[in-house]
Design a protein around this motif. Sequence first.
Motif, PDB file in Angstrom:
ATOM      1  N   SER A  91      14.013  -9.465  -2.787  1.00  0.00           N
ATOM      2  CA  SER A  91      12.645  -9.987  -2.750  1.00  0.00           C
ATOM      3  C   SER A  91      11.957  -9.691  -4.076  1.00  0.00           C
ATOM      4  CB  SER A  91      11.872  -9.355  -1.591  1.00  0.00           C
ATOM      5  OG  SER A  91      10.549  -9.851  -1.540  1.00  0.00           O
ATOM      6  N   TYR A  93       7.917  -9.122  -5.912  1.00  0.00           N
ATOM      7  CA  TYR A  93       6.519  -8.771  -5.660  1.00  0.00           C
ATOM      8  C   TYR A  93       5.831  -8.571  -6.997  1.00  0.00           C
ATOM      9  CZ  TYR A  93       2.437  -6.404  -3.638  1.00  0.00           C
ATOM     10  OH  TYR A  93       1.167  -6.068  -3.257  1.00  0.00           O
ATOM     11  N   PRO A 125      11.708  -0.908   2.764  1.00  0.00           N
ATOM     12  CA  PRO A 125      12.303  -1.946   3.627  1.00  0.00           C
ATOM     13  C   PRO A 125      13.351  -1.349   4.556  1.00  0.00           C
ATOM     14  CG  PRO A 125      12.260  -2.623   1.321  1.00  0.00           C
ATOM     15  CD  PRO A 125      11.896  -1.182   1.352  1.00  0.00           C
ATOM     16  N   LYS A 129      10.638  -4.085  11.570  1.00  0.00           N
ATOM     17  CA  LYS A 129      11.173  -5.443  11.731  1.00  0.00           C
ATOM     18  C   LYS A 129      10.152  -6.458  11.230  1.00  0.00           C
ATOM     19  CE  LYS A 129      14.082  -4.135  15.638  1.00  0.00           C
ATOM     20  NZ  LYS A 129      14.425  -4.395  17.050  1.00  0.00           N
ATOM     21  N   THR A 130      10.075  -6.602   9.920  1.00  0.00           N
ATOM     22  CA  THR A 130       9.159  -7.562   9.300  1.00  0.00           C
ATOM     23  C   THR A 130       9.919  -8.339   8.242  1.00  0.00           C
ATOM     24  OG1 THR A 130       8.437  -5.909   7.673  1.00  0.00           O
ATOM     25  CG2 THR A 130       7.128  -6.113   9.694  1.00  0.00           C
ATOM     26  N   PHE A 131       9.416  -9.539   7.969  1.00  0.00           N
ATOM     27  CA  PHE A 131      10.048 -10.368   6.947  1.00  0.00           C
ATOM     28  C   PHE A 131       9.629  -9.924   5.541  1.00  0.00           C
ATOM     29  CE2 PHE A 131      10.228 -13.175  10.653  1.00  0.00           C
ATOM     30  CZ  PHE A 131      11.561 -13.534  10.614  1.00  0.00           C
ATOM     31  N   ASN A 132       8.443  -9.352   5.415  1.00  0.00           N
ATOM     32  CA  ASN A 132       7.946  -8.926   4.114  1.00  0.00           C
ATOM     33  C   ASN A 132       8.437  -7.511   3.816  1.00  0.00           C
ATOM     34  OD1 ASN A 132       6.560  -8.572   1.737  1.00  0.00           O
ATOM     35  ND2 ASN A 132       4.569  -8.255   2.709  1.00  0.00           N
ATOM     36  N   PRO A 133       9.276  -7.327   2.813  1.00  0.00           N
ATOM     37  CA  PRO A 133       9.769  -5.966   2.531  1.00  0.00           C
ATOM     38  C   PRO A 133       8.731  -5.074   1.860  1.00  0.00           C
ATOM     39  CG  PRO A 133      10.667  -7.507   0.956  1.00  0.00           C
ATOM     40  CD  PRO A 133       9.884  -8.324   1.928  1.00  0.00           C
TER      41      PRO A 133
END
Length: 873
Positions: A91, A93, A125, A129-133
């Motif tokens: 990812s 950022y 991360p 349980k999230t999509f955004n690390p």
Amino acid sequence: MKFSYKFSNLLGTVYKKGNLVFSPDGNVLISPVGNRISAFDLKNNKSETLPLESKLNITTVGLSPNGNLMLLVNEEGEGYLCSLLNKSIISRYHFSQPINCVQFSPDGRKFAVTKGNNVLLFQSPGYSKTFNPFILLKTFYGAYDELTCIDWTSDSRVLCVGSNDMNTRIYGAEKLDQLVIYSMGGHRDAIVGSFFLNNSLDVISVSHDRNICYWKSTHELSQLTSSSKKDEEEEKVKYIKKAVFSLNDAIAKRAEESSSRSYCFVSAVTFHKQTGILVTGLTDGSFYLHEMPSFTHILSLSLGDQAISTISFNSTGDWLAVGCSESGQLVVWEWQSETYIMKQQGHFDVMSCVDYSPDGQYLVTGGNDHKVKVWNSSNGFCFVTFTEHTGGITGVTFTKNGKSIVSSSLDGTVRAFDLHRYRNFRTFTSPRQVQFGCLAVDPSGELVCAGGRDVFDIFVWSIQTGKLLEILAGHEAPVPSLSFSPVAAILVSVSWDSTVKVWDVFDSKGNKESIQLSSDGMAVAHRADGRQIAVATLRGAIIFFNTETCSQEHSIEARADLGYVRKASETVSAKKASASNTFTCLAYSADGKSILAAGQSPYVCIFSIQDQALLKKFKITQNLSMDGIEEFLDKRKMTEAGNVDQVETRDETMAGLPGVRTGDLSLRRDRPELRVSSVSFSPTGRSWAATSTEGVLIYSLDSTLTFDPFEFGMEVTPEVMKKALAEREYSMALLLALRLNVTELIQEALESTPLDQITVVISSIPDRYVDKLLEKLPHYLDSSAHVEYYTQWALQLLTVHGPALKSRGQRVLSACTSLQKSLTQKHEQLRKICDYNKYTMQYILSTSHAKDKLSAMEDEMSHTSSNIHSEEE
């Protein structure tokens, strides 16, 4: 020939800027190199450049405690979360501004980032349980200037932050009853590093002016509690300044001993909690080890006169990594035994030339820093540096036997170096001072030729005697390139006078043929069989001539393939700016069917000679920190005064002149322009190298393409091959595996064959499969522990099919070279192991003999003393 080349390694540059990080086991050192990351395996003596690339130079690296995640931040604050398991970017950022420090907590659940005068606390991360690390937990305020460093307590509940406002602040990473925020002053300069002691809240802070403060906490780490109830009477954490230490005495003492300057400041610092060792690096290239909190001096060492940029301990505290960005030096030091684990330094100026050894095992590079370096292509380390030249290196090449190196330089000398004794054994000079711009060595290794830049002649020397044999005159402009035929003593030269001349160096008349070009000649190269030459011209064309008839065979108009790029200082479009770009270096592939070309562009092109077409084009970097990368400039950077990238920037923290406190006004910083100065194909045909502003970039064939069948059919399946092995039909199984062309299946078929059946299987293989097997053997020899077994396969293959292989030598040349390289490496590894075992056994035997001798002497002395006592009685 396959062209699935992918970037595999970066040589010539080991460290640029940013911080160094050790892996959790302490055996791998991670170093930022421009916009890439290099990993140095210190245990196995290997280096690797990860297939990760940032848009700008990487300045900050953070590694999770388990070693699976890595956070990279570049110059503009763009962060990359990377996985070290599959070596990919997970990812991105954007922090919107530069980041000075990234630090994961010891438990790996959080990481902290310094952004300006704020601290951003993120959740690591994988723990939710999230999509955004990137999940922001907290933001800490309070600093009045930019933050410089971060450190965590051992339990990951408290962190301390140093700032340029000369204060160190303590923050609670979670809600604590005894602590919210605490600020400590006491310094008179910016904080370089702040650290907690092991399992304690006590803090050590180091400032830029060489002062160190030890702060004692009123609470123990275990006394910090977190509860939902607010207790107004709960005693808060406070700090008391217990001691102030200074490096001035140690620096003054060292200055007296070494007669060096003592005017320096702290530029880098690190602290190992378990051992309590504090290391401070200074701007004069020295660093000091002290035991804290007693500040007991352990040792000091100097790495030169350049400022130390970063220092890092490994997990055990035995190895210390030191990086210097100005000189590009990277050192791993074992401070207890005072020995070097690794000491590498790349070219600190632009590289100008590169060449592969005849077996493809080594590379030699030359640069404008007057140095010639030899690199091992397998592990990526430099093992010898020659510094005899006093001018920029313009050409390097191996002799045919690979035992020596010849280099030309602008200092007016051509030097020959011995790779066994690592010395300069010949120096060739001309009757008058000449700046040599190119170099060539004949296939017999007896003659060396160099062309001049200011004098338009070609000089011929004998390597055996060192005498000047001939001066070839005829060109009317500088000679940028020379090339000897691989099979005869025929020299080809190209000049800016738009001519190509063919010389017979053993003929007294010299000049044999002259070819007129339509524009200035820039580079020339010979095919492996010596029957064809390629010439690059100023107009961007590559012209191919037959060496026997000097007639033109092919021509490629390739200027458009260089691409369109624009520098920040140019006011015209990229298409107009690239109109003068041309190819400046050429290299034939091992089979002679394609040619590698590069020049005044970030692109490297591979052309098919027969089809006169572009096969593949590589852009060697995406680093926007360099000039000449983009086709379109960023309009947001355009102002009334011009491009923002053209504004000079000076480092205000460095005092380069005595008495100057606000920076050295003589310093100038500009964006280096990306150019490819030289290319070289490996004799094995499986890799090629290009020297650029970034370093030596190695591109190798992609090993992930495992399924590439040969003479495929419906009856050819892995099940049929395994059935043949079960029925002991070893020849049939090997043929089926070769037709499937799957690496694992071929290895299974080879290793399932009994040793006494190898000759029978080899004899039954048709000629069209022999070449395939010869190409595969070097890979198995490198990766397998069955050295003698695969050596027997190679021996029987060359013995049985030797005459047939010799008749098609040009086609199997690269495969034979790969096999020779693998056998040479295995021989060298086994030689080192045998020598180590030999000397170890000698030491054990000598120790045993000494012990027996000592026991015999003791017995004799006791017997003598007993006799004396008996006589006295």
